[in-house]
Design an enzyme around this catalytic site. Structure first.
Site, short mmCIF file in Angstrom:
data_model
loop_
_atom_site.label_atom_id
_atom_site.label_comp_id
_atom_site.label_asym_id
_atom_site.label_seq_id
_atom_site.Cartn_x
_atom_site.Cartn_y
_atom_site.Cartn_z
N ARG A 138 33.44 39.87 -29.43
CA ARG A 138 34.55 40.46 -28.69
C ARG A 138 34.43 41.98 -28.58
O ARG A 138 35.15 42.61 -27.80
CB ARG A 138 35.88 40.09 -29.34
CG ARG A 138 36.19 38.60 -29.29
CD ARG A 138 37.62 38.32 -29.73
NE ARG A 138 37.89 36.90 -29.83
CZ ARG A 138 38.34 36.14 -28.82
NH1 ARG A 138 38.52 36.69 -27.63
NH2 ARG A 138 38.59 34.85 -29.00
N HIS A 140 48.20 34.68 -34.02
CA HIS A 140 47.41 34.41 -32.82
C HIS A 140 45.91 34.42 -33.11
O HIS A 140 45.20 33.47 -32.77
CB HIS A 140 47.70 35.43 -31.73
CG HIS A 140 46.87 35.19 -30.50
ND1 HIS A 140 47.11 34.14 -29.65
CD2 HIS A 140 45.76 35.81 -30.01
CE1 HIS A 140 46.20 34.14 -28.69
NE2 HIS A 140 45.37 35.13 -28.89
N HIS A 176 43.90 31.51 -29.94
CA HIS A 176 42.92 32.52 -29.56
C HIS A 176 41.60 32.00 -29.01
O HIS A 176 40.87 32.72 -28.35
CB HIS A 176 42.67 33.43 -30.78
CG HIS A 176 42.05 34.76 -30.47
ND1 HIS A 176 42.37 35.50 -29.35
CD2 HIS A 176 41.14 35.50 -31.16
CE1 HIS A 176 41.69 36.64 -29.37
NE2 HIS A 176 40.93 36.65 -30.45
N ASN A 207 46.75 38.60 -28.00
CA ASN A 207 45.99 39.73 -27.48
C ASN A 207 46.13 39.90 -25.96
O ASN A 207 45.78 40.95 -25.42
CB ASN A 207 44.50 39.59 -27.85
CG ASN A 207 43.85 38.41 -27.17
OD1 ASN A 207 44.29 37.28 -27.35
ND2 ASN A 207 42.81 38.64 -26.39
N HIS A 208 46.68 38.90 -25.25
CA HIS A 208 46.93 39.06 -23.82
C HIS A 208 48.33 39.60 -23.55
O HIS A 208 48.66 39.83 -22.38
CB HIS A 208 46.71 37.74 -23.08
CG HIS A 208 45.27 37.48 -22.77
ND1 HIS A 208 44.70 37.77 -21.55
CD2 HIS A 208 44.27 36.99 -23.54
CE1 HIS A 208 43.42 37.45 -21.58
NE2 HIS A 208 43.13 36.98 -22.78
N HIS A 237 48.56 30.59 -21.42
CA HIS A 237 47.79 31.23 -20.34
C HIS A 237 48.25 30.83 -18.94
O HIS A 237 47.46 30.39 -18.11
CB HIS A 237 46.29 30.94 -20.51
CG HIS A 237 45.61 31.85 -21.49
ND1 HIS A 237 45.64 33.22 -21.38
CD2 HIS A 237 44.89 31.57 -22.60
CE1 HIS A 237 44.97 33.75 -22.38
NE2 HIS A 237 44.51 32.78 -23.15
N ASP A 292 49.53 34.64 -26.14
CA ASP A 292 48.72 34.44 -24.93
C ASP A 292 49.44 33.56 -23.93
O ASP A 292 49.02 32.45 -23.59
CB ASP A 292 47.34 33.87 -25.27
CG ASP A 292 46.35 34.98 -25.66
OD1 ASP A 292 46.82 36.10 -25.94
OD2 ASP A 292 45.15 34.72 -25.68
N ASP A 352 48.01 35.62 -18.04
CA ASP A 352 46.60 35.77 -17.64
C ASP A 352 45.91 34.41 -17.53
O ASP A 352 46.38 33.40 -18.03
CB ASP A 352 45.83 36.67 -18.61
CG ASP A 352 46.18 38.14 -18.44
OD1 ASP A 352 46.55 38.53 -17.32
OD2 ASP A 352 46.09 38.89 -19.43
N ARG A 353 44.78 34.43 -16.83
CA ARG A 353 43.96 33.24 -16.59
C ARG A 353 44.63 32.27 -15.61
O ARG A 353 44.11 32.00 -14.54
CB ARG A 353 43.63 32.50 -17.89
CG ARG A 353 42.98 33.34 -18.96
CD ARG A 353 41.53 33.62 -18.66
NE ARG A 353 40.83 34.19 -19.82
CZ ARG A 353 39.56 34.55 -19.80
NH1 ARG A 353 38.84 34.40 -18.70
NH2 ARG A 353 39.00 35.06 -20.89
N ASP A 406 47.65 28.93 -27.20
CA ASP A 406 47.60 29.63 -25.91
C ASP A 406 48.16 28.77 -24.78
O ASP A 406 47.85 27.59 -24.66
CB ASP A 406 46.15 29.98 -25.56
CG ASP A 406 45.53 30.94 -26.57
OD1 ASP A 406 45.87 30.85 -27.76
OD2 ASP A 406 44.69 31.75 -26.16
#
Length: 832
Positions: A756, A688, A783, A635-636, A573, A603, A606-607, A571
């Site tokens: 989740r 991922h 992940h 998943n993002h 992010h 990913d 985001d974040r 990730d």
């Protein structure tokens, strides 16, 4: 009654089979020829009183399922009912559970099948008495007999005894991959997209379609009605093919052929082994790697994957015999010592030798050790040896060498067309097999600072009138300029391309600029800030590049197949600072002049605050180096997730509502066509989130390639894609309820991911099953944030990697994994 109950004629079943085995080894006659084969039915009969299965001796060749031919004008079901009456003298209930077609090859005048039924006896008939000439054995005892087949001739005639009965125990179909190996596989050397690892080997052995037909006929004539060979039947086959002197070494040859340690050989096992043993198969290129693996197994008597001194000595002894060199104790001792030092530089006399397979392959491939080309050779070609009466010899000429696209043993197809002459090396030369395609000059030369930073790029033809090229070479280069202009690397080094313009802009974004006294032209700005850049122009460049990227990603498989070395990153992010740190450490000169590939596990957004910059950078590098940079979807990379976090908002804030929404939509259209997983060297599965459950394609990797493209809503369009983007391994900190524990056991190690609220948790049993089914060694996924940047889990077979430090204000490190030289190296990055 004991599970190894006696035949009705007296004596233990396995004892009687041992005596029959002596006759079996001497006989090469057969009750039928291929042209006379008929479809057969077999039955699985389980005795309830002791959970034993009914087996019987098949024509003195070994224990097998009770079976019978399907007569003319008779259905398979009718034949099975007839067999039940012959066995027990009464009407029985049957149910078809497994059907295997032997295929309709030119050797067979019709489609031949083997259908297996489950037979249920009427109440009260489930006695401990054995029908005449047959025996009852428990499944554990049958497994023991199968395992014995790895080192000696099995008392079981065929592998179906084990696979079909194990399938019956759990109420499912037999191992599909094994059935695919068992049935006839027509391998066309010119059209082999599905069997690429074997392509070059079969071509180099000159095993064309006609030759394969002849070999398959011999194989089937020995193995039928089974679709596998035990050691005794393997010896019979080899003698029929002209390898008369195999008896003393039958165990060694069988071990070499038995790549999966089943104790039985499928048709594919046999075909590939014969190709390696064929005397004309070159010992160069990818065929040499295959041959060296077989050579290693041949001498690895204890099957531990490591040569000890005695095994290594046996190999050196045979090389000297083949080369007609002295094999006195002194000469052999001296050669063993000198050769061992080539494989293990620190080895000295008296040391314990431990030479693993990978080190053996590497040393031979790098030509540090020579002599293996004379090993593992049949004394004559299998295509001209003795055959059974009435079996025609091959009259077809050798395969012509034609230009074809080929796929290497590991990794992506090489698009450069090559002649077979480029790939084949003589069998008498110990050539390395690590390079299979010819080298050529790259189109550009680069200049690099001693810090590793790339400062200048020039096309070769721009230097043609300088002392960098001789005058004659300059003339040749001018002729080749038009051909070079079609190369993708021309665009890669084109400073005016959208991707290179984007990278130049990102360099500016990264820099801190301080205004010098008296300077009016340069505005002061902080690092990681756009300053007064026209964001509309930035958006136009990004949108144009996305359109280019979509077409590129759409052509990639959903499951990438890569070759090492590969750096794997987790990730990001929106952490552009850390991404730049990775660049400066791993690919400072750029991916094209870095001898490894780079795989990102998703990913990207985001974040963090810099999702746009991260995406712009990765998209640019993918466009510039499509064969070096690989991007998987996480998943993002989903619209619904981004709307709940900050990437959509980031787009609107940086570009305005109208342009920002267009940028967000276009970036997500690229996400929609991204690959979802990768395999490195056919051994390392990268994804991922998690491994696929057996609900999708029985948990086989091939199912991933069937995921639709584009994929805008995975939750509803592809449950498989959704699973592998969201699932997690079982964590020791998570306490399962009693119901969840039951679900884990009943669902092959998978349970609903309540943390989740979607997808699955999986345990170590699920992981090991996935690895075994697909012939893999490890899984690398992202992940989940890890304090050290990585975590090793589930018997060391699972690695979680996270490549964004200080995640959400925390103190975690960033890390990556390097897959190279059969090692997975964990690398943590100091981003301070």
């Amino acid at each position: 009654m004991d599970s190894t109950a006696s035949f009705s004629g007296g004596g233990d079943a396995t004892d009687q089979m041992s005596s029959n085995g002596d006759n079996m080894m001497e006989s090469v006659s057969h009750s039928s020829t291929v042209s006379g084969l008929k479809s057969i039915v077999s039955v699985i009969v389980k005795r309830k009183v002791d959970d034993c299965y009914l087996l019987r001796d098949y024509e003195g060749k070994g224990l097998w399922l009770p079976c019978t031919d399907v007569q003319n004008n008779e259905t398979c079901t009718a034949a099975a009912q007839r067999l039940g009456f012959e066995l027990f003298g009464l009407k029985v209930t049957i149910q078809e559970i497994i059907k295997v077609s032997l295929g309709k090859s030119p050797s067979l005048d019709r489609d031949i099948s083997h259908v297996t039924y489950h037979m249920t006896l009427p109440e009260g008939e489930d006695s401990e008495d054995s029908p005449a000439g047959q025996t009852w054995l428990s499944l554990p005892r049958i497994r023991e007999l199968a395992e014995q087949g790895r080192s000696q001739s099995s008392l079981l005639f065929g592998v179906e005894v084990l696979t079909h009965l194990e399938a019956n125990e759990v109420g499912r179909s037999a191992d599909v991959s094994l059935i695919e190996d068992n049935k006839y596989v027509f391998i066309d050397n010119d059209l082999m997209s599905n069997h690429s690892p074997y392509n070059m080997l079969l071509k180099s052995a000159k095993f064309g379609p006609k030759e394969q037909e002849l070999l398959y006929k011999e194989y089937l004539d020995v193995s039928f009605p089974s679709q596998s060979l035990n050691m005794s039947q393997f010896q019979i086959l080899m003698k029929r093919l002209g390898f008369i002197d195999i008896t003393s070494n039958i165990t060694d040859y069988f071990r070499a052929f038995d790549t999966n340690r089943r104790g039985f050989l499928t048709w594919l096992d046999t075909l590939i082994g014969l190709a390696c043993l064929e005397p004309t198969t070159p010992h160069g290129g990818s065929p040499a790697e295959y041959r060296c693996r077989y050579i290693f197994r041949y001498y690895d008597a204890d099957c531990d994957g490591v040569f000890n001194l005695q095994e290594f000595r046996s190999m050196i002894h045979d090389i000297r015999v083949k080369k007609k060199q002295p094999v006195t104790d002194d000469a052999l001792h001296e050669d063993v010592l000198a050769s061992a030092m080539k494989f293990c530089s620190h080895y000295k006399e008296g040391d314990t030798l431990e030479l693993p397979l990978n080190d053996f392959l590497t040393t031979v491939g790098q030509l540090k050790f020579r002599g293996t080309s004379v090993l593992f050779r049949s004394p004559r070609s299998f295509l001209t040896g003795p055959r059974s009466p009435g079996s025609p010899r091959s009259t077809s000429p050798p395969n012509k060498r034609t230009k074809k696209e080929f796929t290497p043993l590991y990794g992506r197809a090489l698009s450069t067309q090559m002649s077979q002459n480029d790939l084949m090396l003589t069998a008498n030369n110990d050539q390395g097999y690590l390079s299979e395609r010819p080298y050529e000059l790259a189109t550009h030369t680069v200049k690099v600072r001693r810090s590793g930073a790339l400062i200048d790029v020039k096309a070769l033809w721009d230097l043609k009138d300088t002392d960098a090229f001789s005058s004659m070479t300059s003339q040749d280069l001018e002729k080749e300029k038009m051909r070079y202009s079609r190369y993708a690397s021309i665009d890669s080094f084109n400073k005016g391309s959208h991707a290179n313009e984007m990278l130049s802009g990102l360099k500016y974004f990264e820099m801190a600029i301080k205004k010098k006294p008296g300077a009016d032209t340069l505005q002061e700005k902080k690092a990681f800030d756009w300053g007064e850049v026209d964001m509309t122009a930035f958006a136009k460049c990004l949108l144009a590049m996305c359109e280019q990227l979509k077409d590129l990603l759409r052509t990639e498989s959903r499951l990438l197949r890569l070759r090492s070395p590969v750096y794997i990153l987790g990730d990001i992010h929106g952490n552009y600072h850390d991404l730049v740190c990775f660049e400066k450490v791993l690919w400072r000169m750029g991916p094209l002049v870095t001898p490894s590939s780079f795989l990102f596990l998703g990913d990207y957004v985001d974040r963090g605050a810099y999702g746009i910059e991260v995406v712009s950078y990765l998209f640019s590098q993918k466009v510039l180096a499509p064969s070096k940079f690989f991007l998987l979807r996480g998943n993002h990379e989903l619209r619904s997730v981004q709307e709940n976090f900050n990437f959509k908002r980031e787009c609107l804030e940086k570009f305005g509502d109208q342009v920002g929404l267009k940028v967000w939509d276009t970036i997500n259209e690229c996400f929609d066509v991204m690959p979802l997983a990768a395999v490195i060297d056919n051994k390392i599965f990268c994804v991922h989130g998690g491994i696929p459950s057996i609900a999708h394609g029985d948990g086989m990797l091939d199912a991933i390639d069937d995921i639709p493209v584009p994929l805008s809503d995975p939750e509803f369009e592809s449950p498989l894609a959704w699973e592998i983007m969201w699932s997690d391994p079982v964590n020791n900190s998570y306490q399962f309820s009693e119901e969840e524990e039951k679900e884990l056991k009943s669902n092959n190690g998978f349970v609903f991911n309540s943390r989740r609220g979607t997808a699955f948790f999986w345990n170590v049993e699920a992981l090991m099953g996935f690895l075994t089914r697909n012939g893999l060694s490890h899984v690398i996924r992202a992940h989940e944030v890890q304090q050290s940047g990585f975590q090793v889990q589930q018997r060391g077979k699972l690695l979680t990697v996270f490549s964004s430090s200080g995640y959400c204000g925390g103190s975690n490190d960033a890390a990556c994994v390097l897959a190279d030289s059969n090692k997975l190296r964990l690398i943590r990055l100091d981003t301070t």
